[in-house]
Design a protein around this motif. Structure first.
Motif, short mmCIF file in Angstrom:
data_model
loop_
_atom_site.label_atom_id
_atom_site.label_comp_id
_atom_site.label_asym_id
_atom_site.label_seq_id
_atom_site.Cartn_x
_atom_site.Cartn_y
_atom_site.Cartn_z
N LEU A 21 2.55 -4.12 -9.92
CA LEU A 21 1.91 -3.12 -11.30
C LEU A 21 2.24 -1.29 -11.21
CD1 LEU A 21 0.61 -3.89 -14.13
CD2 LEU A 21 -1.67 -3.13 -13.33
N ASN A 22 2.83 -1.04 -12.51
CA ASN A 22 3.05 0.45 -12.62
C ASN A 22 3.62 0.87 -11.14
OD1 ASN A 22 2.13 -0.19 -15.00
ND2 ASN A 22 0.11 1.06 -14.36
N ASN A 23 4.31 -0.07 -10.96
CA ASN A 23 5.48 0.43 -9.04
C ASN A 23 3.82 0.35 -7.62
OD1 ASN A 23 7.90 0.44 -10.68
ND2 ASN A 23 7.59 2.54 -11.10
N ARG A 24 3.32 -0.10 -8.12
CA ARG A 24 2.26 0.00 -6.89
C ARG A 24 1.55 -1.01 -6.89
NH1 ARG A 24 -2.19 1.74 -8.38
NH2 ARG A 24 -3.00 1.94 -6.23
N PHE A 25 1.51 -1.83 -5.84
CA PHE A 25 0.96 -3.04 -5.49
C PHE A 25 -0.66 -3.20 -5.84
CE2 PHE A 25 -1.56 -5.99 -1.99
CZ PHE A 25 -1.05 -7.61 -2.73
N VAL A 26 -0.44 -4.11 -6.51
CA VAL A 26 -2.13 -4.37 -6.57
C VAL A 26 -2.77 -5.33 -6.78
CG1 VAL A 26 -4.10 -4.32 -8.35
CG2 VAL A 26 -2.59 -2.67 -8.35
N PHE A 27 -3.91 -6.19 -5.91
CA PHE A 27 -4.00 -7.19 -5.15
C PHE A 27 -4.26 -8.19 -6.19
CE2 PHE A 27 -7.45 -10.48 -3.71
CZ PHE A 27 -6.57 -10.95 -3.95
N GLN A 28 -3.53 -9.00 -6.84
CA GLN A 28 -4.29 -9.77 -8.47
C GLN A 28 -5.66 -10.96 -7.96
OE1 GLN A 28 -1.57 -10.89 -11.01
NE2 GLN A 28 -0.23 -9.14 -9.99
#
Length: 822
Positions: free
Chosen positions: A327-334
């Protein structure tokens, strides 16, 4: 019957919708197993009164929700009488409609009211909008057919300009036919005979009906695309009655100030450079307002308000060697719940907007940053609130047709069914395209109606290149799409990482806990039914501790089943009526952050001579602090380092600290137990005696007053003694042999009711109609033979009975045949 008339004032603004239309309020909810607290807040004169399309808002509109005349006829026949009133927009099967009646594929629903078009709307294009009506909807005005629409989840409209005149009263009628599961159309979890994971249908109009007046040239729809790498905002418009001399003007605003804008001679497209914009994300859901004008010189032909968020969804390596959802070029754990979107009183339709918002607020309070909207499409205000709150959405396509399951090949779909699926899929994408919260499309779930998977995946990626496609959630992977998704109940598992696709756990959990007086039916179930809130929370924390270990091994997202209980499912984080937050949202939030409290390895919490205090923790690197006097511990309390012994009763409290973050404080009451002595002078034979009864009960009967239909000696306690039949009762009597005097936990896990009597004392009461549910009791038992009696009854449906024993050394096991005597 008095007909319903709407008289419009000359100047129409949004304020019109706070006015009461000329409708009588002779409405009350029909009988239902449960009602939510919001049922009392419904205004029957104008329910759901907010503007229904917040992503494309105009100043003038008229809400047609409220009481309509209603009738049910045979399919393709006119109604013989109009003897009912229905509250729109609640489905006919729901209590809030005032009808609560099931219909089938041989019947047709009819709605009727009158409208009067004022002179203020003369020479305007008049559009009537249906936000959703399930499934085939035909509109009549003065008995002339205006049009027909097929689709149960997508907004649609008809131009009624040629059917009405100003100053004249017109009769508006709507006919709806819904085959539910007798047809192949997308329908989600609606079935004619609800059971298990399949629920009550929502037929007919189930979202807002409204009219808006438009000019001769107007914006039909538009798409917004943000490029965070280039810093651009692009709009692509569909314009009705397009002319060469029309221009397009767009302003991007924040807090009422214009920060970017532009004018285009091409009214169908514009691209705007935007500097210093803020990104939209769950941690910072920044939205920008949009003002879009179609202009003819200085004259504004059409003006709409909208909004957008700058965000990007992609696949990539976040620097750890795994392919991740970025998300937005970064990993965000969902991490999010499976959100079914059902309500006990409104079914598909939330009672009020406030009720709908409550679910989303609770989702955020519980620490989730995502939800998976499961085989249902919500109203457009739902996604507006997800945008505002920063909730990522995985949007399922409602399923239909046949269930294939397993790894069977895709089904063959008729050309007409395939065309209808594509039409409804396209409408879902079109009407939700501009919502920044939606980041994943899920066309198929577990093989439900799955066909041409690769082709459908390619179609979606071509139709919307800004989002990811999870081509098949759970069990029926065809090797395509952006995501490899598995389902596993109840404990979490993960697929092996891949280089081309991200890996996710699309469903897990389903831990059940029925709450007295807050269940849809007395008989209910979960994928694993827990004994109480403490056990539920402990297992939930355990599962999320495992989840975070999987994140380190490449997992990008998880979906926990589920937001609320739904009908007979009691595996929700909240009860079906939303009246009970089962574990406490603050506790769930900590677990969702991977912050679990410590636990005691010896979970009997009783001792005979001494008790060994031995803490465990999901994270081995956490520091554990404790007290023995019942006071709340903190980081200044004794820190645990190794097991120790106590010989008196104590109230132990403990917390774990993870890199500065504290878990919830957990409490254990350690008690000295009195040993229950074995029976004296017993010389029993192997096996346990069983009496078999026949009857229909909802509670355990007084078996001693009944005549058994049979007797036998069984090796162990199970329903096999009664041949696993419906409508039976079993009474096991005999002895439990205990080899060593110590503290034990004894339990009954049963579907339906059961009771354990030890040495003439009831110690486990697991009564009533329910799915597999385990109840236990801790007992200090002396060596020898202990008298037991187990009473059990089975209604219909699921069946099962287990007699379990466990202690600290041997763990949990089914009581073996060698321990049972008579």
């Amino acid at each position: 019957m008095n007909k319903l008339i709407i008289i419009l004032p000359v100047l129409l603004t949004l304020a019109l919708n706070s006015c009461k239309v000329n409708q009588s309020a002779d409405w009350s909810p029909a009988d239902a197993p449960l009602l939510t607290q919001w049922a009392e807040d419904i205004n029957p004169e104008l329910p759901w009164d907010k503007y229904p399309r917040p992503g494309m808002e105009r100043a003038e509109w008229l809400n047609l929700n409220g009481l309509w005349d209603f009738a049910i006829s045979n399919k393709d026949e006119e109604p013989q009488s109009w003897n009912s009133r229905i509250l729109v927009p609640y489905p006919v099967e729901s209590a809030l409609s005032g009808i609560a009646q099931r219909v089938d594929e041989t019947q047709q629903l009819w709605y009727r009211r009158e409208i009067k078009i004022p002179s203020a709307w003369k020479n305007r294009n008049l559009i009537i909008n249906f936000e959703a009506s399930d499934w085939e909807t035909t509109l009549y005005i003065d008995d002339r057919i205006v049009g027909t629409h097929r689709g149960g989840y997508d907004p649609f409209c008809f131009d009624i300009s040629g059917f009405v005149a100003t100053g004249k009263t017109h009769e508006l009628k709507v006919a709806v036919w819904d085959p539910t599961d007798k047809g192949n159309q997308p329908r989600g979890k609606q079935v004619s005979e609800p059971h298990g994971i399949w629920y009550t249908p929502s037929s007919g109009i189930w979202q807002t009906v409204w009219i808006e007046p438009l000019g001769k040239t107007y914006i039909k729809s538009f798409r917004t695309d943000t490029d965070i790498d280039k810093g651009t905002l692009k709009l692509s418009l569909e314009v009705y009655n397009l002319r060469d001399d029309i221009s397009l003007s767009v302003n991007l605003m924040k807090d009422g100030k214009i920060i970017a804008g532009g004018i285009s001679d091409n009214p169908e497209e514009i691209s705007i450079d935007v500097k210093d914009f803020e990104l939209w994300s769950p941690s910072s859901p920044v939205l920008y307002d949009l003002e879009i004008n179609l202009c003819l010189g200085e004259e504004i032909l059409d003006k709409v308000k909208s909004y957008t968020g700058f965000r990007k969804v992609s696949l990539g390596d976040a620097g750890d060697g795994f392919t991740r959802i970025l998300l937005n070029n970064r990993f965000v754990f969902q991490n999010g719940p499976l959100d079914q979107g059902f309500w006990p009183d409104g079914l598909y339709t939330p009672p009020t907007e406030e009720a709908m918002i409550y679910d989303l607020e609770m989702t955020r309070k519980m620490g989730f940053n995502m939800l998976r909207k499961h085989v249902k499409v919500e109203n457009r205000r739902f996604y507006y609130w997800c945008d505002k709150m920063g909730l990522l959405v995985w949007q399922d396509m409602p399923s239909g047709d046949k269930y294939i399951g397993g790894n069977m090949p895709d089904i063959e779909k008729s050309e007409s069914d395939a065309d209808q699926f594509i039409a409804e899929l396209s409408a879902m994408i079109d009407t939700k395209y501009n919502n920044p919260s939606i980041i994943v499309w899920v066309p198929f779930n577990e093989g439900w109606g799955q066909y041409n998977t690769a082709g459908i995946t390619d179609f979606i990626k071509g139709y919307d290149s800004t989002r990811l496609v999870n081509s098949a959630s759970g069990w029926t992977d065809r090797g395509c799409g952006d995501i490899l998704d598995i389902h596993h109940y109840p404990d979490p598992r993960m697929p092996e990482p891949e280089s081309e696709r991200a890996i996710v756990l699309g469903e897990f959990g389903g831990l059940g806990l029925p709450v007295q007086d807050h269940t849809w039916e007395q008989k209910n179930w979960g994928y694993r039914t827990m004994e109480n809130t403490d056990d539920l929370l402990a297992r939930y924390e355990e599962y999320y501790s495992e989840v975070y270990k999987m994140v380190d091994r490449g997992l990008s997202a998880v979906v926990y089943t589920q937001t609320t209980d739904v009908e007979t499912e009691t595996n929700g984080l909240m009860t079906y009526d939303r009246a009970r937050d089962k574990m406490g949202y603050a506790n769930v939030e900590k677990a969702n952050m991977g912050i679990s409290p410590p636990y005691l390895l010896n979970d009997t919490y009783k001792f005979i001579d001494t008790y060994i205090v031995e803490f465990g923790c999901r994270d081995k690197n956490a520091s554990i602090y404790y007290t023995l006097d019942g006071s709340d511990p903190d980081t200044g309390s004794p820190q645990y380092s190794e097991p120790f012994e106590i010989n008196k009763e104590a109230e132990i409290k403990a917390l774990a600290v993870y890199d500065g973050s504290e878990s919830r404080i957990i409490s254990f009451k350690i008690e000295k137990a009195e040993i229950k002595n074995a029976a004296e002078a017993v010389s029993p034979a192997k096996g346990i005696s069983v009496k078999i009864y026949q009857g229909r009960w909802t509670e355990i009967p007084d078996f001693d007053s009944l005549e058994p239909s049979g007797e036998l000696i069984a090796e162990k306690v199970s329903t096999a003694a009664g041949d696993n039949r419906d409508y039976m009762g079993l009474v096991f009597e005999g002895y439990l042999k205990i080899e060593d005097a110590r503290v034990y936990r004894l339990s009954l896990n049963s579907d339906d009711g059961s009771r354990l009597i030890l040495n003439d004392e009831v110690i486990v009461e697991n009564n009533g109609i329910h799915g597999m549910r385990e109840q236990s009791s801790v007992q200090a038992l002396g060596k020898g033979y202990h008298k037991i009696r187990i009473e059990y009854f089975q209604g219909t449906g699921g069946i099962g009975l287990e007699f379990n024993i466990w202690d600290k050394d041997a763990g949990k096991r089914v009581v073996p045949a060698k321990a049972l005597f008579h």
